[in-house]
Motif scaffolding. Structure first.
Motif, mmCIF file in Angstrom:
data_model
loop_
_atom_site.group_PDB
_atom_site.id
_atom_site.type_symbol
_atom_site.label_atom_id
_atom_site.label_comp_id
_atom_site.label_asym_id
_atom_site.label_seq_id
_atom_site.Cartn_x
_atom_site.Cartn_y
_atom_site.Cartn_z
ATOM 1 N N UNK A 142 0.832 -1.205 0.000
ATOM 2 C CA UNK A 142 0.000 0.000 0.000
ATOM 3 C C UNK A 142 0.867 1.256 0.000
ATOM 4 N N UNK A 143 0.551 2.200 -0.869
ATOM 5 C CA UNK A 143 1.224 3.498 -0.897
ATOM 6 C C UNK A 143 0.325 4.535 -0.222
ATOM 7 N N UNK A 144 0.927 5.308 0.661
ATOM 8 C CA UNK A 144 0.220 6.410 1.311
ATOM 9 C C UNK A 144 1.032 7.671 1.062
ATOM 10 N N UNK A 145 0.441 8.614 0.371
ATOM 11 C CA UNK A 145 1.146 9.842 -0.012
ATOM 12 C C UNK A 145 1.037 10.888 1.081
ATOM 13 N N UNK A 146 2.056 11.745 1.146
ATOM 14 C CA UNK A 146 2.038 12.858 2.095
ATOM 15 C C UNK A 146 3.035 13.915 1.654
ATOM 16 N N UNK A 147 2.888 15.094 2.236
ATOM 17 C CA UNK A 147 3.807 16.188 1.932
ATOM 18 C C UNK A 147 5.097 16.079 2.752
ATOM 19 N N UNK A 148 4.983 15.527 3.972
ATOM 20 C CA UNK A 148 6.158 15.303 4.818
ATOM 21 C C UNK A 148 6.026 13.956 5.513
ATOM 22 N N UNK A 149 7.169 13.392 5.900
ATOM 23 C CA UNK A 149 7.226 12.143 6.653
ATOM 24 C C UNK A 149 8.106 12.374 7.879
ATOM 25 N N UNK A 150 7.601 11.988 9.044
ATOM 26 C CA UNK A 150 8.385 12.056 10.281
ATOM 27 C C UNK A 150 8.643 10.633 10.742
ATOM 28 N N UNK A 207 11.709 17.041 3.258
ATOM 29 C CA UNK A 207 10.416 16.498 3.651
ATOM 30 C C UNK A 207 10.478 15.297 4.571
ATOM 31 N N UNK A 208 11.681 14.814 4.901
ATOM 32 C CA UNK A 208 11.846 13.694 5.839
ATOM 33 C C UNK A 208 12.490 14.209 7.113
ATOM 34 N N UNK A 209 11.838 13.957 8.237
ATOM 35 C CA UNK A 209 12.275 14.472 9.532
ATOM 36 C C UNK A 209 12.417 13.332 10.542
ATOM 37 N N UNK A 210 13.278 13.539 11.511
ATOM 38 C CA UNK A 210 13.348 12.673 12.690
ATOM 39 C C UNK A 210 12.459 13.269 13.775
ATOM 40 N N UNK A 262 18.782 19.341 13.770
ATOM 41 C CA UNK A 262 17.547 20.137 13.746
ATOM 42 C C UNK A 262 16.344 19.325 13.279
ATOM 43 N N UNK A 263 16.479 17.989 13.313
ATOM 44 C CA UNK A 263 15.405 17.046 12.964
ATOM 45 C C UNK A 263 15.182 16.930 11.454
ATOM 46 N N UNK A 264 15.765 17.811 10.655
ATOM 47 C CA UNK A 264 15.621 17.760 9.198
ATOM 48 C C UNK A 264 16.699 16.848 8.630
ATOM 49 N N UNK A 265 16.298 15.933 7.759
ATOM 50 C CA UNK A 265 17.249 14.989 7.180
ATOM 51 C C UNK A 265 17.803 15.523 5.869
ATOM 52 N N UNK A 266 18.778 14.847 5.255
ATOM 53 C CA UNK A 266 19.267 15.260 3.932
ATOM 54 C C UNK A 266 18.200 15.154 2.846
ATOM 55 N N UNK A 267 17.131 14.410 3.116
ATOM 56 C CA UNK A 267 16.023 14.272 2.163
ATOM 57 C C UNK A 267 14.960 15.311 2.514
ATOM 58 N N UNK A 272 9.469 22.418 13.968
ATOM 59 C CA UNK A 272 10.257 22.669 12.757
ATOM 60 C C UNK A 272 9.463 22.340 11.492
ATOM 61 N N UNK A 273 8.683 21.268 11.539
ATOM 62 C CA UNK A 273 7.848 20.924 10.383
ATOM 63 C C UNK A 273 6.853 22.046 10.105
ATOM 64 N N UNK A 274 6.189 22.523 11.144
ATOM 65 C CA UNK A 274 5.195 23.584 10.970
ATOM 66 C C UNK A 274 5.849 24.878 10.482
ATOM 67 N N UNK A 275 7.064 25.159 10.981
ATOM 68 C CA UNK A 275 7.791 26.344 10.514
ATOM 69 C C UNK A 275 8.129 26.227 9.037
ATOM 70 N N UNK A 276 8.522 25.031 8.615
ATOM 71 C CA UNK A 276 8.842 24.820 7.194
ATOM 72 C C UNK A 276 7.592 24.956 6.326
ATOM 73 N N UNK A 277 6.463 24.461 6.833
ATOM 74 C CA UNK A 277 5.207 24.606 6.084
ATOM 75 C C UNK A 277 4.832 26.080 5.943
#
Length: 578
Positions: A328-336, A545-548, A538-543, A570-575
């Motif tokens: 199953x594929x589930x799409x999203x704008x960001x992944x944590x 939209x992918x965060x820790x 800062x929780x942001x990965x090299x990819x 940080x995700x909300x700030x990026x959005x």
């Protein structure tokens, strides 16, 4: 009581796991704003704050139960265990309030007294062996310490003030992402000025420390014994305090950096009581369930039995969702990712989108764990030689404590550590025993109890190269039970079921790389700006939209919810910038 014992005995040796009450009736949608991999407490908290911030969020948990390591499971029928994490303290107060966790069912039993260290010694003149009981009642605690040293009893309140001063000063650092070094040093002037705000928590901590900065620096860098030996002289008190400097860590009280681990474990609070630890009603799964209820009330979708195979990468190289193991594929704008950094970047992220240097750096993160957890079902309350049970069989004050066994002296702790470094489980391991059922009657049948044995030191590989066998596990459990038996005769006969989790079991069951309960060692080279690596602090990965969002990020394991909260910020700030 006889009926209860009979019921307990009927379950002897039977291992099962409850699968009740974790499934969502909501259907998984094909598209979300945000997907969180893993329903550990940080992942659940991140989902709640993302949902509050306006992002439609889904949490996908591979197991049948929510909570990651903060779970309750019915391992022996009728007995409910906090199977991994077993005490609550470091849940950040603002998260507790923001998410209204009390309203959503979180109930905590406060412990007072909270620490009990019985001695292995012959009673003098027919008296019982000595013990050390520590609680919030300072007069009682000083009287207890005075049995070993009047000097130590006198300075103990001053020592607590010293620790609390240092711990409170670093609270601002827990509740914010680390300093934005790239923002301060790269990009436009406006971006650099904006990044100055990330310095505020650091400045605030520095101002709080003030003249205590040298004390703080010494404590976090020195062997804890250097500090404790300056304050105290009695071995039972020093060894009891030293256990908090090694708990969960593959280190010795004589190693540099052990002082920080001590500070890490005293910086929490519970019900506005500094440094307090308590039992969650129903086990630690009660925390996770209350967070999940809060997140769901805000609109988050939370699913169990949804095993993520990989992060979905779009044509531009950014994260665009996830693929489950059923395809199953589930799409999203960001992944944590609430998984460990190793699992996130070595197993879930396609290797071709990560720089080779970054992958090599991920390989160097230290996940060494010395921990084995044994959960035990008992048909009666342990009876300690140093504090015999009352005639009515009711629990004593010491039964609600963290009970420190094989902790009479630092030498005993050091010997246990050294054995493990040679690839052998400790023959006289450090044991922290808790019996939460003495305060929480929901955990066991009447007259019976559950006990948690948090044990150090045990290696991931036996003799440095081979996996644990079932025989190894049983042998080590017997060694541990023999140790408990010396303090509480009759303990072994009271066991009606057990669950043994070595470091490799903790990895297999809970996804804890190396079995490390903190998602990575809490050593000085893996904290703050370097947790888990300087490039992703800062929780942001090299990819894109992918965060820790897990404990492998700042501020680390045990500080419940802070990583999830900071990552969501940080995700909300990026959005907002998008």
């Amino acid at each position: 009581m006889a009926a209860a014992v009979g019921a307990c005995r009927a379950h002897r040796g039977f291992i099962s796991v409850s699968r009740r009450g974790n499934h969502s009736c909501t259907a998984l949608k094909p598209q979300y704003d945000a997907i969180v991999i893993g329903a550990g407490h940080n992942g659940l908290i991140a989902s709640a704050y993302l949902q509050k911030g306006g992002l439609k969020t889904a949490v996908l948990e591979r197991r049948h139960v929510l909570g990651g390591a903060a779970v309750s499971e019915e391992i022996v029928p009728g007995f409910h265990f906090s199977r991994a994490s077993y005490l609550l303290s470091l849940l950040r107060p603002h998260i507790y309030q923001d998410l209204e966790l009390k309203k959503h069912g979180l109930k905590v039993y406060m412990r007072d007294p909270f620490s009990f260290t019985p001695m292995l010694e012959e009673g003098v003149g027919g008296r019982t062996p000595r013990s050390l009981l520590i609680g919030a009642d300072m007069a009682m605690t000083q009287k207890e310490i005075g049995k070993f040293s009047e000097k130590d009893a006198k300075v103990y309140p001053e020592f607590l003030t010293y620790l609390e001063t240092l711990a409170c000063a670093i609270h601002p650092l827990l509740d914010a992402p680390p300093v934005d070094i790239p923002g301060l040093t790269q990009g436009s002037l406006s971006k650099r000025i904006s990044a100055l705000r990330s310095l505020k928590p650091l400045v605030k901590s520095g101002l709080k420390l003030g003249k205590n900065i040298p004390d703080f620096y010494e404590l976090v860098t020195a062997p804890v014994m250097k500090v404790l030996n300056r304050w105290f002289e009695s071995e039972p008190l020093i060894a009891t305090l030293a256990t908090d400097s090694v708990i969960g860590a593959n280190t010795s009280p004589n190693n540099p950096g052990s002082g920080y681990v001590l500070l890490h474990h005293v910086m929490g609070e519970l019900e506005k009581e500094k440094g307090a630890w308590g039992y969650v009603e129903g086990g630690m799964g009660g925390v996770s369930q209350s967070i999940a209820r809060s997140a769901r009330s805000l609109g988050a979708d939370i699913f169990t039995d949804r095993d993520v195979e990989r992060v979905l990468i779009g044509q531009g190289g950014s994260a665009k969702g996830v693929v489950l193991k059923d395809g199953t594929e589930v799409r999203s704008k960001v992944v944590l990712s609430n998984a460990t950094p190793y699992v996130t970047f070595k197993q879930l992220t396609p290797q071709g989108v990560l720089p080779e240097a970054f992958i090599r750096a991920v390989d160097q993160i230290d996940y060494t764990s010395p921990v084995t957890k044994i959960n035990v079902a008992l048909d009666k309350l342990p009876n300690f030689l140093a504090a015999p049970n009352s005639a009515d069989g009711k629990p004593g004050p010491h039964h609600q404590c963290s009970i420190h066994l094989n902790c009479e002296s630092v030498e005993v702790l050091e010997e246990a550590y050294m054995e493990c470094q040679q690839g052998r489980p400790s023959s006289r391991p450090m044991i922290e025993m808790t019996i939460p059922s003495v305060l929480d009657p929901t955990l066991a049948p009447p007259g019976c109890h559950v006990a948690s044995l948090f044990i150090q030191f045990t290696p991931y590989f036996m003799e440095g190269h081979r996996s644990w066998t079932d025989e190894d596990k049983e042998r080590f459990a017997d060694t541990t039970f023999d140790c408990v038996e010396r303090y509480a005769p009759g303990f072994k006969k009271s066991i009606v079921g057990k669950d043994i989790l070595t470091p490799s079991d903790l990895e297999r069951v809970f996804g804890l790389t190396g079995g490390n309960i903190f998602h990575g060692s809490m050593s000085l080279d893996q904290l703050y700006l370097a947790r888990p690596l300087p490039s992703v602090a800062d929780y942001r990965s090299p990819v894109t939209g992918l965060y820790l969002c897990g404990s492998g990020s700042h501020p680390g394991g045990g500080v419940m919810g802070a990583a999830g909260w900071n990552s969501a910020l940080n995700v909300l700030a990026d959005f907002k910038r998008l």
